[in-house]
Design a protein around this motif. Structure first.
Motif, PDB file in Angstrom:
ATOM      1  N   GLY A  96       0.792  -1.220   0.000  1.00 34.31           N
ATOM      2  CA  GLY A  96       0.000   0.000   0.000  1.00 34.31           C
ATOM      3  C   GLY A  96       0.829   1.277   0.000  1.00 34.31           C
ATOM      4  N   LYS A  99       4.571   0.936  -4.204  1.00 35.62           N
ATOM      5  CA  LYS A  99       5.543   0.252  -5.066  1.00 35.62           C
ATOM      6  C   LYS A  99       5.003   0.080  -6.482  1.00 35.62           C
ATOM      7  N   TYR A 101       2.478   1.588  -7.838  1.00 37.84           N
ATOM      8  CA  TYR A 101       2.238   2.913  -8.426  1.00 37.84           C
ATOM      9  C   TYR A 101       3.539   3.459  -9.014  1.00 37.84           C
TER      10      TYR A 101
END
Ligand code: ADP
Ligand code: MG
Length: 333
Positions: A96, A99, A101
């Motif tokens: 979350g 990474k 992205y």
């Protein structure tokens, strides 16, 4: 990039409206980061636990656009690959924290594309700019889950775990993965469609095989082969660029983890700690033996981590207080 020996390390902080100013401090030149945990941040933090960490870096990416991230961490690695240097860019951090992205980006919006599509674009632009060279581009997409290897671009339909397993093989040219499909791409569009196909397969496999995609490591590799077209220059160059989205680095919950979750976490902890050891050993000139073969991740990356390679580690962290306890102890710079 200067010297090629060490690992270039960056921290990217996930944007938030609730940035923990009192807990995260950057050095004036953004070449260091200090993390301070308040002891009472979560009940159960015992008094003698470490609460302060300080890390030296090549840069902090705070509220950085995808474009700036690419320019800062990836552009030189990609351009030097055409001069024959292998490169590896890895994203590391809690699930979350950003990474995927950073690596893949949000593909529906051009501005939000990550390192992967931008690297492919840069490669094909560079090829256009070098008409004196015949350059071929191939790509592969490997997923490592619980120490098993999966081909995200397999041309064969998935027929269950009975297919011949892939193996990591070493020869004087380097490391390659026997059984992994490698696809020739003559233009940017071909490479993009393979990338998206791989992403889709990653999602499908996570459903059909009941594996959590944030629990696997994914390595997208771009293989380059360049021949000079001019007779005066006998030059033949090969290199590869590995773009790696690592599994989430969070620890096992203190209680309640069992079965599949425990198994996944055990494999992840092992491979991340072998990777950490390999990275530390690479930075230590006195070490000559580096334990690459202890897990699939470091073995597959062996010829792209040390020596004459460009290596960049991006650690993705949350900017909020609630998640920082996890981060402080798991940053390895
Ligand atoms: P990870 O791969 O580390 O588990 P993701 O990349 O999937 O995390 O990010 C989790 C969510 O946060 C996604 O919805 C992603 O789009 C969003 N996100 C992460 N980093 C950023 C960022 N820098 N800017 C905007 N959104 C982000
Ligand atoms: Mg992810």
């Amino acid at each position: 990039m200067g010297t090629r020996k060490k690992v270039h390390a960056f921290v990217r902080v996930k944007p938030t409206d609730d940035f923990a100013h009192e807990m995260i401090r950057y050095g004036d030149d953004k070449r260091s980061i200090d993390i301070h945990l308040k002891k009472d941040i979560r009940r159960g933090v015992v008094n003698n636990q470490q609460t302060d960490w300080s890390f030296k870096l090549d840069g902090v990416l705070h509220d950085a656009s995808q474009d700036l991230v690419y320019e800062t961490v990836a552009k030189d690695v990609v351009s030097q690959a055409l001069d024959g240097y292998n490169g590896t860019i890895m994203c590391y951090g809690q699930t979350g924290a950003g990474k995927t992205y950073t690596m893949m980006g949000a593909t529906e919006n051009y501005k939000h594309r990550g390192i992967l599509p931008r690297a492919l674009q840069q490669v094909f632009r560079m090829i256009e700019e070098r008409p004196t060279h015949a350059i071929t581009v191939r790509v592969s997409y490997l997923e490592i889950y619980n120490e098993s290897l999966f081909d995200l671009l397999s041309t064969l339909p998935y027929v269950g775990p009975s297919v011949t397993p892939m193996t990591i093989v070493e020869n004087p040219q380097g490391v390659f993965i026997k059984g992994l499909s490698v696809h020739l791409t003559s233009q940017e569009e071909d490479a993009f469609s393979l990338l998206f196909e791989g992403e889709t397969n990653r999602i499908i496999a996570s459903h059909t095989m009941n594996k959590n995609s944030s629990r696997s490591h994914c390595i997208f590799t771009i293989y380059l082969e360049a021949h000079s077209r001019t007779l005066s220059e006998e030059k033949y160059i090969t290199s590869k660029i590995n773009l790696v989205d690592l599994a989430g680095s969070e620890r096992l919950g203190k209680s309640g983890s069992e079965g599949q979750v425990l198994k996944e976490a055990t494999y992840i902890n092992k491979s991340l700690s072998f990777l950490e050891q390999a990275i530390i050993a690479l930075g230590d000139q006195k070490r000559d033996h580096i334990p690459f073969r202890q897990c699939k991740l470091t073995h597959a990356l062996k010829d792209s981590l040390g020596g004459n390679c460009n290596m960049v580690l991006v650690t993705n962290i949350y900017g909020e207080a609630a998640q920082l306890e996890e981060t402080g102890s798991r940053l390895w710079l």
